[in-house]
Design an enzyme around this catalytic site. Structure first.
Site, short mmCIF file in Angstrom:
data_model
loop_
_atom_site.label_atom_id
_atom_site.label_comp_id
_atom_site.label_asym_id
_atom_site.label_seq_id
_atom_site.Cartn_x
_atom_site.Cartn_y
_atom_site.Cartn_z
CE LYS A 166 -6.75 5.30 2.33
NZ LYS A 166 -6.41 4.17 1.22
NE ARG A 203 -0.02 8.70 -6.55
CZ ARG A 203 -0.23 7.70 -7.14
NH1 ARG A 203 -0.07 7.47 -8.35
NH2 ARG A 203 -0.52 6.41 -6.30
#
Ligand code: BES
Ligand code: MN
Ligand code: ZN
Length: 487
Positions: free
Chosen positions: A264, A338
């Protein structure tokens, strides 16, 4: 954990208002004569209360807001607060009124004269929720002073307040977990805090990496393999019901999300200490159920990992096999939540044969683009179940919005090399994340995914929480369980 300020309920007693030296609170309604306690305090303060009550400013107050008169003559109180709250106030207005008291509460404490108000327990609940403080300042503020509420039926009010006190403790537990930085709330520390709830009567089981390996949870393990902290799955069981199948709650517990090799950007990355918010909410709900001895069967499962870049970290392009057996192409290591949930959802359903399943996760930035910080995104394979969840959220005034999840989106996560890939591109990012999770849940199991990325740590204070984590979902799920799963 941070303990909510204790609130005691005492018999209404008008004899000593002059001597109380903390924050003295009375209730008043627009266009209605002052009640007995307010009239007494008005006499002591040479009419200050009635002038406040008759003022234009009071007329403009919303239900649940108040006017504070500082250092009024005639009483020892450091302030007298006149709260605009009619007898017919809603639950939410009563909670806001309590929060208004908390906003000015200090170490001197408060005495709230609720007398015959039918929602006194909700005033107390709102007060407790808003009086939350958590920080690592070396100079600590003095603790909140004690709070007492004068009511006409102290025993009955205390009885109504008890389950709400359990709920406030659950919410505080969640907020603390979300607040803790990742050097303190490591995967091990997180699991240990959950194990600590055994003393409340919860059954807690910790699955270590070797166990997860044996269960084939390669998707979850791949996320944690770049971290020095071991990945874990913690199972919390509250079997307060009969022998019916449990409700399963599943939470994303990424103690820190750097993005992994798909790193990120630096700006704002510190917020990723909250990426265990879903697991934090599941933990808070389980704590509440145990504290209030809920007559329901609920299992809470959380996947606890840290997503770090490292020589051993997973790479974009890696293909992993999930516990279900589905192969996953990892396009972006920052779509890690996920991967964690895929294995825990599958495991929860396979092991516990639940009657329904709900997962919570700070899953996507896309849900924030869509819904901002006002609503969590609700995705489900069963519209009726989603409606129940949204209804429970509405009852507790926590924002939740039912989002679409049709088979049409499934094409976006098709992979050339594997069964599915872990990102679907820019379009419908929150929905493709949900579509990914759906592949790990049986079609005939009512399941609901709640993306709380926008609501777990909003940028400003809310009605019932100071700036910081809200504990979003503890109240909603507790309400859902009380209304739909408790016999
Ligand atoms: N934890 C983040 C989502 C998030 C973003 C939570 C902002 C709270 C605030 C999640 O793991 C993530 O990085 N999602 C990516 C997915 C993308 C790579 C497909 C995102 O939303 O950008
Ligand atoms: Mn991520
Ligand atoms: Zn994440």
């Amino acid at each position: 954990m941070t303990q909510p300020v204790p609130i005691t309920f005492t018999q209404t007693d008008h004899s000593d208002f002059a001597a109380y030296d903390g924050l003295l609170v009375v209730l008043a309604a627009h266009g209605t004569p002052l009640g007995e306690a307010a009239r007494q305090i008005d006499a002591l303060t040479h009419g200050a209360v009635s002038r406040a009550h008759g003022s234009d400013a009071f007329g403009k107050l919303a239900h649940g807001a108040g006017i504070t008169l500082n250092w009024p003559a005639g009483v020892a109180a450091r302030a007298v607060m006149v709260l605009a709250l009619p007898e017919a106030a809603t639950t939410q207005e009563a909670r806001k009124a309590g929060a208004a008291v908390a906003a000015v509460l200090d170490d001197k404490g408060a005495q709230v004269v609720a007398a015959s108000h039918p929602r006194a327990s909700d005033i107390a609940f709102g007060l407790a929720l808003r009086a939350y403080r958590f920080d690592y300042h070396s100079e600590t503020k003095p603790a909140f002073g004690s709070v007492s509420m004068m009511v006409d039926t102290p025993e009955r009010t205390a009885q109504a307040a008890a389950p709400l006190a359990a709920l406030a403790e659950g919410v505080f537990f969640t907020r603390d977990l979300v607040n803790e930085p990742a050097n303190i709330l490591t995967t091990c520390d997180f699991a240990a805090r959950l194990a600590g709830m055994q003393e409340l009567g919860l059954e807690v089981e910790i699955l270590e990496e070797a166990d997860l390996e044996a269960l084939g949870m390669r998707a979850l393990l791949a996320v944690g393999q770049g971290s020095e902290s071991p990945s874990k799955v913690v199972v919390m069981k509250w079997m307060g019901g009969g022998d019916e199948a449990p409700l399963a709650l599943v939470g994303k517990g990424v103690v820190f999300d750097t993005g992994g090799i798909s790193l990120k950007p630096g700006a704002g990355m510190e917020d990723m200490t909250m990426d265990m918010g879903g697991a934090g909410t599941v933990a808070g709900v389980m704590r509440t159920l145990a504290l209030r001895k809920a007559r329901a069967n609920v299992v809470g499962l959380v996947g606890i990992v840290e997503n770090m870049p490292d020589g051993r970290a997973q790479r974009p392009g890696d293909i992993v096999t999930s516990a279900k057996g589905l192969t996953i192409e990892v396009i972006n290591t920052d779509a890690e939540g996920r991967l964690v949930l895929a294995d825990v959802l599958w495991y929860a359903q396979d092991r516990f044969k639940p009657c329904a399943m709900i997962d919570l996760a700070t899953l996507t930035g896309a849900v924030i683009v869509g819904l901002g910080h006002e609503n969590a995104g609700v995705f489900a394979n069963d519209d009726a179940f989603a409606a129940q969840v949204v209804q429970a959220a509405r009852s507790e005034n926590e924002g939740a919005w039912h989002m679409p999840l049709q088979p049409a989106y499934d094409g976006l996560i098709k992979s050339r090399l594997a069964d599915i890939k872990n990102t679907g591109g820019r379009a419908a990012g929150a929905i493709t994340a949900a579509a990914f999770l759906k592949r790990f849940v049986a079609d005939d199991l009512p399941w609901c995914h709640i993306d709380i990325a926008g609501v777990a740590l909003p940028p400003s204070a809310t009605d019932l929480a100071p700036k910081g984590p809200t504990g979003w979902g503890v109240m909603t799920l507790n309400r859902l369980i009380a209304d739909k799963f408790e016999g």
